[in-house]
Design a protein around this motif. Structure first.
Motif, PDB file in Angstrom:
ATOM      1  N   THR A 170     -13.905  -2.783  33.674  1.00 52.83           N
ATOM      2  CA  THR A 170     -13.828  -2.760  32.216  1.00 52.83           C
ATOM      3  C   THR A 170     -12.386  -2.581  31.814  1.00 52.83           C
ATOM      4  O   THR A 170     -11.774  -1.558  32.089  1.00 52.83           O
ATOM      5  CB  THR A 170     -14.678  -1.610  31.656  1.00 52.83           C
ATOM      6  N   ILE A 171     -11.851  -3.583  31.187  1.00 55.62           N
ATOM      7  CA  ILE A 171     -10.446  -3.561  30.765  1.00 55.62           C
ATOM      8  C   ILE A 171     -10.396  -3.308  29.260  1.00 55.62           C
ATOM      9  O   ILE A 171     -10.816  -4.139  28.470  1.00 55.62           O
ATOM     10  CB  ILE A 171      -9.759  -4.893  31.105  1.00 55.62           C
ATOM     11  N   ASN A 172      -9.886  -2.148  28.887  1.00 56.20           N
ATOM     12  CA  ASN A 172      -9.835  -1.779  27.480  1.00 56.20           C
ATOM     13  C   ASN A 172      -8.512  -2.120  26.804  1.00 56.20           C
ATOM     14  O   ASN A 172      -8.448  -2.230  25.599  1.00 56.20           O
ATOM     15  CB  ASN A 172     -10.085  -0.279  27.321  1.00 56.20           C
ATOM     16  N   TYR A 189     -11.559  -6.564  26.963  1.00 59.85           N
ATOM     17  CA  TYR A 189     -11.116  -7.951  27.099  1.00 59.85           C
ATOM     18  C   TYR A 189     -12.145  -8.689  27.939  1.00 59.85           C
ATOM     19  O   TYR A 189     -12.675  -8.147  28.908  1.00 59.85           O
ATOM     20  CB  TYR A 189      -9.740  -8.026  27.760  1.00 59.85           C
ATOM     21  N   ARG A 190     -12.411  -9.941  27.549  1.00 54.50           N
ATOM     22  CA  ARG A 190     -13.386 -10.748  28.286  1.00 54.50           C
ATOM     23  C   ARG A 190     -12.844 -12.164  28.447  1.00 54.50           C
ATOM     24  O   ARG A 190     -11.938 -12.587  27.736  1.00 54.50           O
ATOM     25  CB  ARG A 190     -14.707 -10.820  27.508  1.00 54.50           C
ATOM     26  N   LYS A 242     -10.762 -10.371  22.868  1.00 56.51           N
ATOM     27  CA  LYS A 242     -10.883  -8.926  22.754  1.00 56.51           C
ATOM     28  C   LYS A 242     -12.057  -8.688  21.816  1.00 56.51           C
ATOM     29  O   LYS A 242     -12.090  -9.226  20.714  1.00 56.51           O
ATOM     30  CB  LYS A 242      -9.594  -8.365  22.165  1.00 56.51           C
ATOM     31  N   VAL A 243     -12.999  -7.895  22.265  1.00 52.38           N
ATOM     32  CA  VAL A 243     -14.227  -7.712  21.488  1.00 52.38           C
ATOM     33  C   VAL A 243     -14.775  -6.301  21.675  1.00 52.38           C
ATOM     34  O   VAL A 243     -14.553  -5.678  22.713  1.00 52.38           O
ATOM     35  CB  VAL A 243     -15.273  -8.771  21.909  1.00 52.38           C
ATOM     36  N   ALA A 244     -15.460  -5.824  20.679  1.00 50.86           N
ATOM     37  CA  ALA A 244     -16.055  -4.488  20.762  1.00 50.86           C
ATOM     38  C   ALA A 244     -17.282  -4.527  21.646  1.00 50.86           C
ATOM     39  O   ALA A 244     -18.112  -5.435  21.547  1.00 50.86           O
ATOM     40  CB  ALA A 244     -16.429  -3.998  19.365  1.00 50.86           C
ATOM     41  N   GLN A 245     -17.383  -3.564  22.541  1.00 51.42           N
ATOM     42  CA  GLN A 245     -18.563  -3.423  23.406  1.00 51.42           C
ATOM     43  C   GLN A 245     -18.877  -1.950  23.493  1.00 51.42           C
ATOM     44  O   GLN A 245     -18.074  -1.187  24.023  1.00 51.42           O
ATOM     45  CB  GLN A 245     -18.262  -3.998  24.786  1.00 51.42           C
ATOM     46  N   ASN A 246     -20.005  -1.571  23.013  1.00 51.85           N
ATOM     47  CA  ASN A 246     -20.434  -0.151  22.927  1.00 51.85           C
ATOM     48  C   ASN A 246     -19.461   0.711  22.145  1.00 51.85           C
ATOM     49  O   ASN A 246     -19.187   1.724  22.487  1.00 51.85           O
ATOM     50  CB  ASN A 246     -20.538   0.506  24.306  1.00 51.85           C
ATOM     51  N   PRO A 262     -23.619  -9.956  21.240  1.00 53.84           N
ATOM     52  CA  PRO A 262     -23.114  -8.757  21.887  1.00 53.84           C
ATOM     53  C   PRO A 262     -24.212  -8.084  22.707  1.00 53.84           C
ATOM     54  O   PRO A 262     -25.298  -7.856  22.197  1.00 53.84           O
ATOM     55  CB  PRO A 262     -22.683  -7.873  20.712  1.00 53.84           C
ATOM     56  N   ASP A 263     -23.924  -7.823  23.959  1.00 54.06           N
ATOM     57  CA  ASP A 263     -24.941  -7.183  24.801  1.00 54.06           C
ATOM     58  C   ASP A 263     -24.840  -5.678  24.622  1.00 54.06           C
ATOM     59  O   ASP A 263     -23.995  -5.035  25.182  1.00 54.06           O
ATOM     60  CB  ASP A 263     -24.777  -7.569  26.256  1.00 54.06           C
ATOM     61  N   ASN A 264     -25.731  -5.169  23.813  1.00 53.82           N
ATOM     62  CA  ASN A 264     -25.721  -3.738  23.551  1.00 53.82           C
ATOM     63  C   ASN A 264     -26.810  -3.036  24.360  1.00 53.82           C
ATOM     64  O   ASN A 264     -27.418  -2.098  23.904  1.00 53.82           O
ATOM     65  CB  ASN A 264     -25.918  -3.490  22.061  1.00 53.82           C
ATOM     66  N   GLN A 265     -27.049  -3.544  25.545  1.00 55.77           N
ATOM     67  CA  GLN A 265     -28.079  -2.928  26.374  1.00 55.77           C
ATOM     68  C   GLN A 265     -27.540  -1.672  27.022  1.00 55.77           C
ATOM     69  O   GLN A 265     -26.788  -1.726  27.967  1.00 55.77           O
ATOM     70  CB  GLN A 265     -28.540  -3.911  27.453  1.00 55.77           C
TER      71      GLN A 265
END
Lengths: 151, 151
Positions: A18-20, A61-62, A52-56, B68-71
């Motif tokens: 996971t690259i923040n 970065y994806r 760059k996108v929000a995840q949780n 968005p995968d919010n799992q």
DNA sequence: CGTGAATATTAATTCAAA
DNA sequence: TTTGAATTAATATTCACG
């Protein structure tokens, strides 16, 4: 250090962990023995069209989630690179990770090469697992061939 | 101003024009008669899972291409148990047996965890075979994690 | 909670140099 | 061209408040 190689390593980092932030990538490369600055990573991210996108709750970065549309007819190396193929190995296994949906295409392309060292190719949606004949030199050979095609 | 409405307007802005920065969105909203600060836009971008990506030479905001995968852990837990997942192990392999048809779903869910010990995941119709990196502690770690989620 | 103001952090760019 | 150091710009977060 070669830019192409660095780009490969950056993609790998993004798939593996996971690259923040860009400094996460700087740290990743540092651990691999490459001293690169944030400025360069910023340019690389632009060139690779990373997103760059929000995840949780946090930003990550994806890889760009585009699917190669030139499946089947194009050059082998284009195919692998368009699918963002990343390779890893263990014993007599080489795992080729790809963008979702590209696994079987990549698997087929590899099969068509008919490399004699390959015992079997197992496609999944987003990967192709290569089982190499039990012979360490063979694994090295296939690995080298794939590596030369990437980047 | 209502947050829902603002979110709508932000998406609209992104579809209508080229948005290079959050202040572009602030300006867009100002033109519509809403005075909003950059801090709020930053939060909105996170909540909407908007992506920032290089286009030509500049950075633009876009809508997320993929959902968005919010799992979270809860969903994972439910997923594995709903599929009646059963785990068994041998050497560096862990086999997750599931109800027929659930193999790929379970495999994907496991992949998304991005557990670093996992070398490859092979889905079948009713299972997901995990190939663990050759390190006995790693097998134990993955096993423990799966076991904690089941039952 | 949701927000703005201020601030801290992160990221993009400028500029010099190889 | 490519890069690092320094700088500017952009963005995320903290804090206080409604």
């Amino acid at each position: 250090m070669d830019k192409q190689l660095r780009h490969q390593l950056i993609k790998q980092a993004i798939l593996e962990q996971t690259i923040n932030s860009q400094s996460d990538i700087v740290a990743y490369l540092a651990k691999k023995g490459y001293q690169i600055t944030q400025a360069t990573i910023s340019r690389d991210i632009s060139e690779l069209h990373l997103i760059k996108v929000a995840q949780n709750g946090e930003f990550v970065y994806r890889l760009p989630q585009t699917r190669p549309d030139n499946q089947g007819t194009d050059a082998f190396h284009t195919l692998l690179n368009d699918a963002n193929a990343q390779i890893s190995r263990q014993d007599n296994l080489i795992n080729v990770e790809t963008l979702p949906g590209s696994g079987s295409v990549i698997a087929n392309a590899i099969k068509q090469r008919r490399w004699p060292e390959i015992f079997a190719v197992i496609p999944t949606d987003d990967s192709a697992l290569l089982i190499i004949k039990k012979d360490s030199a063979a694994v090295d050979a296939v690995w080298a061939r794939l590596a030369s095609v990437l980047g």
